[in-house]
Structures are given as C-alpha cells and as structure tokens.
Design a protein around this motif. Structure first.
Motif, short mmCIF file in Angstrom:
data_model
loop_
_atom_site.label_atom_id
_atom_site.label_comp_id
_atom_site.label_asym_id
_atom_site.label_seq_id
_atom_site.Cartn_x
_atom_site.Cartn_y
_atom_site.Cartn_z
N MET A 145 -8.01 1.05 -10.26
CA MET A 145 -7.49 2.33 -9.82
C MET A 145 -5.99 2.36 -10.12
N ASN A 146 -5.53 3.39 -10.81
CA ASN A 146 -4.11 3.47 -11.14
C ASN A 146 -3.31 4.08 -9.97
N SER A 147 -2.00 4.03 -10.10
CA SER A 147 -1.14 4.47 -9.00
C SER A 147 -1.30 5.96 -8.71
N HIS A 148 -1.57 6.74 -9.76
CA HIS A 148 -1.77 8.19 -9.56
C HIS A 148 -3.03 8.43 -8.72
N SER A 149 -4.08 7.68 -8.98
CA SER A 149 -5.33 7.81 -8.23
C SER A 149 -5.14 7.38 -6.78
#
Length: 110
Positions: A1-5
């Motif tokens: 999971m990326n930071s935006h998610s």
C-alpha cells in the motif's frame, strides 16, 4: 500500500468515525439538540475537523442518509437478485433486508 492509499484510508476512516458518532449523538439527543462539538468529541476528532468533511450539521445529516441508504440498497440488491423473477419474492426479500438492516443498526430507527 503506498502513502497516498494510506492517507486516503485514514481520511475515510475519520469520516466514518464522524458519521457513526453523529448517528449515535442524534439518536440520543435528537437532531436539533445534537451539537457538532459533542459529535467531534465522540468521534475523537477536533471540533473543526468535522468541517473538513461536512459543511454543516445539515450536510452531515444528508451524508448519513446517503451512506446508510446506499448500504441498504447494496445489501438488498444482492438478496433480491438471489430470489429470481417473482415480484412478490423480491418485495419480501427487500422487506426482510430492511428489517435486518434496522436490527443490526437500531440507532437508525430513532
């Protein structure tokens, strides 16, 4: 999971906490007596944070209605699709879903 998610998920979680807090506060106090500051306290957010998500108490109430009706519709549609083409069976499935939804969320009936 990326930071935006992760950020989006946290924001969505906070919005959901506010909505759930508002449901219970309105159920306990009534719409007109429920204060945004009490809703914020119950949701464990700062008073002003609510206004990052909802323009007003009226907007919050409409959001509750939209969210909870969407849940009921999604829940009902899946059940109605299972019963076939008989209109009476579909109506019965919807009625059962409606009461199951209220049973699971009694605060929505107040």
């Amino acid at each position: 999971m990326n930071s935006h998610s992760v950020m989006r998920k946290k924001k969505e979680d906070k919005r959901n906490r506010i909505i759930e807090a508002a449901i219970f506060q309105i159920a306990e106090k009534g719409y007109h007596s429920a204060r945004m500051s009490d809703i914020a306290k119950r949701a464990n957010v700062a008073d002003g944070t609510i206004y990052n998500y909802f323009q007003s108490k009226e907007h919050l109430l409409l959001s509750i209605f939209e969210d909870k009706m969407s849940e009921l519709i999604d829940f009902s549609n899946s059940r109605i699709e299972e019963v076939g083409d008989n209109v009476i069976d579909k109506l019965e499935a919807f009625i059962v879903c409606h009461f199951e939804h209220l049973y699971k969320n009694p605060e929505l009936a107040l």
